[in-house]
Design a protein around this motif. Structure first.
Motif, PDB file in Angstrom:
ATOM      1  N   PRO A  86       0.836  -1.213   0.000  1.00 58.38           N
ATOM      2  CA  PRO A  86       0.000   0.000   0.000  1.00 58.38           C
ATOM      3  C   PRO A  86       0.868   1.259   0.000  1.00 58.38           C
ATOM      4  CG  PRO A  86      -0.599  -1.491   1.802  1.00 58.38           C
ATOM      5  CD  PRO A  86       0.719  -1.952   1.271  1.00 58.38           C
ATOM      6  N   ILE A  87       0.367   2.280  -0.655  1.00 57.04           N
ATOM      7  CA  ILE A  87       1.037   3.577  -0.628  1.00 57.04           C
ATOM      8  C   ILE A  87      -0.044   4.654  -0.622  1.00 57.04           C
ATOM      9  CG2 ILE A  87       1.306   3.489  -3.149  1.00 57.04           C
ATOM     10  CD1 ILE A  87       3.818   5.174  -2.847  1.00 57.04           C
ATOM     11  N   ALA A  88       0.093   5.592   0.290  1.00 59.12           N
ATOM     12  CA  ALA A  88      -0.923   6.644   0.431  1.00 59.12           C
ATOM     13  C   ALA A  88      -0.266   7.995   0.222  1.00 59.12           C
ATOM     14  CB  ALA A  88      -1.570   6.581   1.804  1.00 59.12           C
ATOM     15  N   PHE A  89      -0.906   8.820  -0.577  1.00 63.69           N
ATOM     16  CA  PHE A  89      -0.346  10.158  -0.806  1.00 63.69           C
ATOM     17  C   PHE A  89      -1.468  11.101  -1.202  1.00 63.69           C
ATOM     18  CE2 PHE A  89      -0.821  10.219  -5.409  1.00 63.69           C
ATOM     19  CZ  PHE A  89      -0.871   8.870  -5.728  1.00 63.69           C
ATOM     20  N   GLY A  90      -1.181  12.380  -1.103  1.00 63.94           N
ATOM     21  CA  GLY A  90      -2.150  13.346  -1.617  1.00 63.94           C
ATOM     22  C   GLY A  90      -2.580  14.404  -0.643  1.00 63.94           C
ATOM     23  N   HIS A  91      -3.895  14.645  -0.645  1.00 62.05           N
ATOM     24  CA  HIS A  91      -4.453  15.856  -0.065  1.00 62.05           C
ATOM     25  C   HIS A  91      -4.721  15.700   1.432  1.00 62.05           C
ATOM     26  CE1 HIS A  91      -4.960  16.249  -4.379  1.00 62.05           C
ATOM     27  NE2 HIS A  91      -5.884  15.311  -4.391  1.00 62.05           N
ATOM     28  N   LEU A  92      -3.660  15.586   2.211  1.00 56.68           N
ATOM     29  CA  LEU A  92      -3.842  15.357   3.649  1.00 56.68           C
ATOM     30  C   LEU A  92      -4.674  16.467   4.287  1.00 56.68           C
ATOM     31  CD1 LEU A  92      -3.161  13.630   6.154  1.00 56.68           C
ATOM     32  CD2 LEU A  92      -1.215  15.140   6.526  1.00 56.68           C
ATOM     33  N   GLY A  93      -4.492  17.682   3.817  1.00 58.88           N
ATOM     34  CA  GLY A  93      -5.225  18.810   4.376  1.00 58.88           C
ATOM     35  C   GLY A  93      -6.729  18.679   4.208  1.00 58.88           C
ATOM     36  N   ASP A  94      -7.162  17.882   3.247  1.00 61.60           N
ATOM     37  CA  ASP A  94      -8.591  17.630   3.033  1.00 61.60           C
ATOM     38  C   ASP A  94      -9.039  16.304   3.644  1.00 61.60           C
ATOM     39  OD1 ASP A  94      -8.368  19.843   1.284  1.00 61.60           O
ATOM     40  OD2 ASP A  94      -7.915  18.518  -0.394  1.00 61.60           O
ATOM     41  N   GLY A  95      -8.129  15.599   4.308  1.00 59.96           N
ATOM     42  CA  GLY A  95      -8.480  14.260   4.794  1.00 59.96           C
ATOM     43  C   GLY A  95      -8.655  13.268   3.665  1.00 59.96           C
ATOM     44  N   ASN A  96      -8.045  13.541   2.544  1.00 60.19           N
ATOM     45  CA  ASN A  96      -8.234  12.728   1.334  1.00 60.19           C
ATOM     46  C   ASN A  96      -6.888  12.261   0.798  1.00 60.19           C
ATOM     47  OD1 ASN A  96      -8.908  13.731  -2.110  1.00 60.19           O
ATOM     48  ND2 ASN A  96      -9.026  11.677  -1.269  1.00 60.19           N
ATOM     49  N   VAL A  97      -6.698  10.945   0.776  1.00 60.26           N
ATOM     50  CA  VAL A  97      -5.480  10.434   0.162  1.00 60.26           C
ATOM     51  C   VAL A  97      -5.824   9.439  -0.936  1.00 60.26           C
ATOM     52  CG1 VAL A  97      -4.056  10.720   2.232  1.00 60.26           C
ATOM     53  CG2 VAL A  97      -5.216   8.531   1.804  1.00 60.26           C
ATOM     54  N   HIS A  98      -4.917   9.352  -1.862  1.00 58.85           N
ATOM     55  CA  HIS A  98      -5.016   8.302  -2.858  1.00 58.85           C
ATOM     56  C   HIS A  98      -4.299   7.104  -2.259  1.00 58.85           C
ATOM     57  CE1 HIS A  98      -7.074  11.048  -5.288  1.00 58.85           C
ATOM     58  NE2 HIS A  98      -6.081  11.913  -5.245  1.00 58.85           N
ATOM     59  N   PHE A  99      -5.094   6.147  -1.843  1.00 55.39           N
ATOM     60  CA  PHE A  99      -4.580   4.980  -1.126  1.00 55.39           C
ATOM     61  C   PHE A  99      -4.504   3.845  -2.136  1.00 55.39           C
ATOM     62  CE2 PHE A  99      -4.876   1.193   1.451  1.00 55.39           C
ATOM     63  CZ  PHE A  99      -4.189   1.503   2.605  1.00 55.39           C
ATOM     64  N   ASN A 100      -3.321   3.673  -2.667  1.00 49.85           N
ATOM     65  CA  ASN A 100      -3.169   2.687  -3.733  1.00 49.85           C
ATOM     66  C   ASN A 100      -2.457   1.444  -3.217  1.00 49.85           C
ATOM     67  OD1 ASN A 100      -4.396   4.624  -5.243  1.00 49.85           O
ATOM     68  ND2 ASN A 100      -2.503   5.353  -6.226  1.00 49.85           N
ATOM     69  N   VAL A 101      -2.802   0.333  -3.785  1.00 52.61           N
ATOM     70  CA  VAL A 101      -2.222  -0.935  -3.344  1.00 52.61           C
ATOM     71  C   VAL A 101      -1.515  -1.567  -4.535  1.00 52.61           C
ATOM     72  CG1 VAL A 101      -2.691  -3.212  -2.373  1.00 52.61           C
ATOM     73  CG2 VAL A 101      -4.044  -1.234  -1.629  1.00 52.61           C
ATOM     74  N   ARG A 102      -0.194  -1.642  -4.403  1.00 55.95           N
ATOM     75  CA  ARG A 102       0.619  -2.180  -5.503  1.00 55.95           C
ATOM     76  C   ARG A 102       0.738  -3.700  -5.370  1.00 55.95           C
ATOM     77  NH1 ARG A 102       5.713   0.631  -4.144  1.00 55.95           N
ATOM     78  NH2 ARG A 102       6.547   0.019  -6.168  1.00 55.95           N
ATOM     79  N   ALA A 103       0.953  -4.318  -6.512  1.00 54.02           N
ATOM     80  CA  ALA A 103       1.131  -5.773  -6.545  1.00 54.02           C
ATOM     81  C   ALA A 103       2.350  -6.163  -5.704  1.00 54.02           C
ATOM     82  CB  ALA A 103       1.336  -6.226  -7.990  1.00 54.02           C
ATOM     83  N   PRO A 104       2.365  -7.407  -5.207  1.00 53.64           N
ATOM     84  CA  PRO A 104       3.558  -7.865  -4.478  1.00 53.64           C
ATOM     85  C   PRO A 104       4.813  -7.718  -5.356  1.00 53.64           C
ATOM     86  CG  PRO A 104       1.757  -9.406  -4.192  1.00 53.64           C
ATOM     87  CD  PRO A 104       1.299  -8.403  -5.210  1.00 53.64           C
TER      88      PRO A 104
END
Lengths: 483, 483
Positions: free
Chosen positions: B380-398
């Motif tokens: 998993p990797i999360a990034f983005g608009h922390l100030g809005d409580g909104n992240v793009h929470f993406n899950v990469r393949a093993p």
């Protein structure tokens, strides 16, 4: 639509569930809540029902829905348009549902800049509660000692800080409400972004209780005021006031929170009728503006520099700066007493119109002229939220006339005329007060058919039995509409 | 619902009214618009219909409505969720209605801080047009070269400036649209206040074209940027990032326009895959934040003082300040290239979740752990608009797996799991991208029944024949829903 009166069984069910504090049919208990804020309309209700929790509120609506009984929701009973008065098609048979017992502040989060307040929380109490957390709720209005959160939401209330923070709609982060079938809209989570389909809370905001019963809301907070600067400015014209607003916005940005217009005649009324007031400037100017700017310690200097510059350019005539909180309050009192001063002077047909901001100075002039031509001798006066393109455009009886007789005979025609002028100018006949019962006739007459069709379709979809606040906002069934 | 294909007569009527540029059935003309932005779904349409005016748009909808023909509205075809792809129940029989020919900017008013733009205006063109008037439209996103005003409204788009200015919904002052029966909602007047019943434009904003066809809007403008300050900050934890945000808000107020979170792994991906990028700090930090503050000439100094203070307190680890526009752009490139870098590295199940801002650091940690436990080896990797409580929470393949095979086998289950986690946390499975066709299944499964009932009632009330964008957002008729 024929609304039944609640049966004895229905009242017993409600009494059992809500307890003694939750239901009364005693006329003495009901009386204070049956007459509207402006004392123009008195209705009647079968009972006063006061749920204390969400579950009780949902029970009330479900129980009423089961029998097709009408509900008139009420908060602080401070509607300017008879929105919460149980008069009209279900008069005497409706449940008057007071939300005043749901007055908990469920949480205050300074970190999230959010407060969760129940529908019955009074605005002044909300202000006080969040101040303790170093925050403020940036909406205020004259009725703050009575108006409740639920009513403010249901009418999408405005006030004196819309210029910077927008109306109530901009401040609602989450909403909890009961749908007309008794099911619950759970939506209090303060999500800054949420794109899961239709934003249902937007429908309930400003619906005047016709689509559901608001029980609680998550509201936006902002940092407490660090420093405020208040000034009173004399101007030669309303156009100059608009030029001044643009200039201040360019130089102070969003620090400008209030920009309120007061004509010479309005100030004179206040000075004449309200004790402990005095003219803030040495000279009387045709127009006056009250400005409040909020920011860091430098905001007063920045406002002062900007206003001196405006005087040098000829945009402003003169300006007085409040050098203490007491002086700031005194300036605000001049603005906030205007309605009262006007009322003491005599009766007026009152209107709450808006047009695009840039068009307002011309609209005030042309509408005043049109009113005087159509109703000779009347005295229009416009004041208020110029920065929002919204003025209270009131028309006073001719000088020396019997103002009560004039009001009874003419006010309705004057109002329809003014509402028509605002609509023709691409504006609105209701900027912040809503439609309620007083403005329903003009609203129905002046609304584009496609728009009205959509509203009626939504109403029929969400409240097919029409139990929520019948008589407010939407047209009545033909047989109920007064001729 | 069985949607008919348009008859030859219907197509002839449309061709006659719209002219040769307004209708085509040539497969080569249609092809570029039948596959979604993420290239995951290809549909089919009976014709590509391109009205150039409001009247033509109203004609198209009325003509389709007369025969019960489905309409799939499309702007820049940059939906992240397949919202504008004519696939699903009316596939091959719908009219794909492109709004790209309605690309006039009808007016720009610096005085009123408003622009009237047609639905087909591309965001980048809008930015350029208002810059000429000394104003800016404060919403931007990666697809700005394609995304159109109509699509941004219909999806209530977000972007990198929501922190200060809110999403598209906050920027729409007025709206013009065609209802599903072909009648027109005239509502472009930029009234800052208007309380005439239900705010119908709020229903169309974020409705993904299922309730009507947006043709134009009046949008809010703000003063052009006087000065901006951009900094890249290294941090020890996501909690520290939140503390930093609160501290900056206390000291800089609304000047903080963007606050974007990038984990160490995200920055590493960008540095590995994107040419001409370099690490902004000497040391790699577990978390990074990109801050942009906008204000007068002093804003850079104020940001610098605040960040030095944060480092002294231990909230921040290190910070790099952009000392030129080129450096600011280079820092932004690190953030804006993250999706592309991730895509070059391999396939991922992508999610666009939000929870209350204060809850996001814990959510990122707990959700990552839950995902790895449930789907061992995934990253998993999360990034983005922390100030809005909104992240793009993406899950990469093993690591080392065949990512395409993994995606085909697992992505759907991973997404449902992540969407469930966000919902359980009181958050949303769609913060800014909407539901479209890709997320419809999870949306239907995870939505509270009372909420879904209200949405379906509204849809049935305003679009009883279900012709507007079938297959997007709302559940399909049972027989059409994939098993």
């Amino acid at each position: 639509m024929a609304y039944p009166a609640p049966s004895a069984r229905c009242l017993a069910d409600l009494a059992e569930r809500l307890g003694p504090a939750g239901l009364t049919t005693d006329p003495a208990d009901l009386a204070p809540w049956l007459t509207d804020w402006r004392r123009r309309l008195t209705g009647a209700a079968a009972a006063l029902v006061s749920p204390a929790t969400l579950e009780e509120a949902a029970f009330v609506v479900a129980r009423a829905a089961a029998d097709g009984i009408a509900i008139v929701p009420q908060g602080g009973n401070s509607s300017m348009v008879g929105g919460a008065t149980p008069a009209g098609p279900a008069e005497g048979r409706a449940l008057l549902v007071s939300m005043r017992r749901m007055r908990a502040i469920r949480s205050v989060s300074a970190g999230d800049n959010a407060v969760v307040a129940e529908a019955g929380v009074v605005l002044a109490d909300l202000h006080a509660a969040v101040a303790g957390a170093g925050r403020r709720f940036p909406l205020s209005l004259a009725a703050k000692g009575n108006a409740t959160v639920g009513g403010l939401i249901s009418t999408n209330a405005g006030g004196t800080q819309v210029l910077r923070f927008g109306p109530m709609r901009s401040l609602v982060l989450g909403l909890e409400a009961v749908w007309p079938d008794g099911s619950v809209l759970h939506g209090l989570a303060p999500l800054r972004k949420d794109n899961r389909g239709y934003d249902l809370k937007q429908l309930l905001i400003g619906a005047e209780g016709t689509l559901g019963l608001v029980t609680a809301a998550t509201l936006r907070l902002v940092p407490a005021i660090e420093s405020r600067a208040v000034a009173w400015i004399g101007l030669r014209s309303a156009h100059d006031a608009l030029t001044l607003l643009r200039g201040l916005e360019d130089r102070l940005g969003e620090a400008v929170e209030s920009f309120e217009l007061v004509p010479a005649e309005g100030l004179a009324l206040v000075l004449r009728h309200i004790p402990d007031t005095r003219a803030p400037l040495g000279e009387a100017w045709p127009w006056n503006v009250l400005v409040e700017a909020v920011g860091d310690g430098a905001v007063a200097d920045r406002l002062q520099v900007a206003l001196i510059d405006a005087i040098a350019r000829g945009t402003a005539g003169d300006a007085a700066f409040a050098s203490s909180e007491a002086q700031a309050d005194a300036l605000w009192k001049l603005r906030e007493s205007l309605s009262e001063a006007e009322a003491r002077d005599g009766m007026a047909a009152k209107h709450d119109v808006a047009v695009p901001v840039a068009a307002m100075p011309d609209f005030m002039a042309s509408a005043s002229q049109a009113v005087v031509e159509r109703f000779p001798g009347t005295r229009p006066i416009a004041f208020g939220h110029l920065g929002d393109g919204n003025v209270h455009f009131n028309v006073r009886a001719p000088a020396g006339s019997d103002d009560r007789a004039w009001f009874a005979a003419q006010a309705s025609a004057v109002s329809s005329f003014v509402h028509g002028l605002a609509t023709e100018a691409g504006g609105t006949m209701s900027a912040e007060h809503g439609i309620g019962r007083f403005k329903r006739g003009d609203f129905v007459a002046l609304t584009d058919p496609a728009r009205m069709r959509a509203m009626l379709a939504i109403k029929a979809a969400l409240d097919p039995a029409g139990i929520m606040n019948p008589g407010a906002l939407l047209p009545l069934a033909e047989k109920d509409e007064p001729q």
